[in-house]
Design a protein around this motif. Sequence first.
Motif, PDB file in Angstrom:
ATOM      1  N   ASP A  23      38.294  37.769  39.906  1.00 20.52           N
ATOM      2  CA  ASP A  23      37.663  36.748  39.069  1.00 20.52           C
ATOM      3  C   ASP A  23      36.635  37.371  38.134  1.00 20.52           C
ATOM      4  O   ASP A  23      36.545  37.011  36.951  1.00 20.52           O
ATOM      5  N   LYS A  27      36.856  37.282  34.076  1.00 25.83           N
ATOM      6  CA  LYS A  27      35.766  36.645  33.330  1.00 25.83           C
ATOM      7  C   LYS A  27      35.153  37.623  32.337  1.00 25.83           C
ATOM      8  O   LYS A  27      34.881  37.270  31.184  1.00 25.83           O
ATOM      9  N   TYR A  85      41.520  26.849  36.321  1.00 25.07           N
ATOM     10  CA  TYR A  85      40.577  27.795  36.919  1.00 25.07           C
ATOM     11  C   TYR A  85      40.246  28.923  35.941  1.00 25.07           C
ATOM     12  O   TYR A  85      39.094  29.372  35.864  1.00 25.07           O
ATOM     13  N   LEU A  89      36.545  29.885  34.662  1.00 21.80           N
ATOM     14  CA  LEU A  89      35.974  31.230  34.721  1.00 21.80           C
ATOM     15  C   LEU A  89      35.476  31.678  33.352  1.00 21.80           C
ATOM     16  O   LEU A  89      34.432  32.320  33.239  1.00 21.80           O
ATOM     17  N   LEU A  94      30.145  32.006  36.998  1.00 24.14           N
ATOM     18  CA  LEU A  94      30.993  32.414  38.119  1.00 24.14           C
ATOM     19  C   LEU A  94      30.513  31.790  39.420  1.00 24.14           C
ATOM     20  O   LEU A  94      31.320  31.397  40.265  1.00 24.14           O
ATOM     21  N   THR A  97      31.593  28.021  39.612  1.00 28.68           N
ATOM     22  CA  THR A  97      33.056  27.931  39.686  1.00 28.68           C
ATOM     23  C   THR A  97      33.549  28.315  41.079  1.00 28.68           C
ATOM     24  O   THR A  97      34.391  27.626  41.664  1.00 28.68           O
ATOM     25  N   SER A  98      33.026  29.415  41.614  1.00 25.60           N
ATOM     26  CA  SER A  98      33.437  29.867  42.943  1.00 25.60           C
ATOM     27  C   SER A  98      32.991  28.901  44.024  1.00 25.60           C
ATOM     28  O   SER A  98      33.695  28.707  45.020  1.00 25.60           O
ATOM     29  N   ALA A 153      36.848  23.547  36.789  1.00 24.37           N
ATOM     30  CA  ALA A 153      36.847  24.125  38.138  1.00 24.37           C
ATOM     31  C   ALA A 153      37.372  23.115  39.157  1.00 24.37           C
ATOM     32  O   ALA A 153      38.103  23.481  40.089  1.00 24.37           O
ATOM     33  N   ALA A 250      31.228  36.411  45.456  1.00 23.70           N
ATOM     34  CA  ALA A 250      31.148  35.884  44.089  1.00 23.70           C
ATOM     35  C   ALA A 250      29.699  35.739  43.635  1.00 23.70           C
ATOM     36  O   ALA A 250      29.366  36.053  42.480  1.00 23.70           O
TER      37      ALA A 250
END
Length: 288
Positions: A23, A27, A85, A89, A94, A97-98, A153, A250
Amino acid sequence: MDKANLRGAAFMVLAMAAFAIEDMLYKAASQSFPAGLALILFGAQGTVLFAALSVLRRERILHPAILTRPLLIRTGFELGGRLFYALALALTPLASTSSILQATPLVVALGAVVVFGETVGWRRWLAMSVGFAGVLLILRPTPDSFEPYSLFAVLGMIGFAGRDLATRASPASMSMAQLGTLGFGVVTLAGIVLAVYAQEAPVLPPLPVALKLAGAAGVGVLAYGALTQAMRTGQIGFVAPFRYTRLVFALILAVLVFGERPDQLTLIGGAVIVGSGLYSLLRQRKAG
């Protein structure tokens, strides 16, 4: 403690660390390169790597069941999950989103009730409700603080949950490499959809971007393989909770690489989602 469980947990932690790095690399690449084109290159490289693995194992690259209804449904959900997703990102922090992604197991549990008629006790219903409250803490759906891009997300998380539910109905004969080829092929398709919608002109990536995307594909293949090994080693009830280590990795990468500073509500929301998910898994294990 059972050595098989320890190995399974180790593979799961490795998979989650690799997914977090994947990820991060995507990103980072999409910050200076069109997100759709980046997704195409990332997906194509992963597809080639998994297809090569199938050839080395003397398997068919594509399983004959690829056009059956369960796999078509799985592909549709994964397409939506990957598309939204990737947008999340590219456009949102981050960390948040995570955090939202961690609600996937809760949505899977809810879907199992609706789709497969599974029975869920009131404690797990309460845990799912608390988990969704954690998502709202991160989204903050008020006029002053709501970030519309955060909905990407949520949509991505719903897509991944639908994919996981559809996977239950997919043939057990499909190997990890065949599932990986299909999965990364869908990533490539999602990139094409995004690139066409955003009217991104085809261009070659600069070398730094190309290296990041190649690294993301390589780490993604490692993550997929480690996850498959984790789910086939030890007891699922013991191994599955280690999925939540992805959020830890993350958050560390968000701070170190992107200089993000997750606010208190994001951290609390992430903790609530993880806590409710762990409790739901514990109740499921006891019920089993």
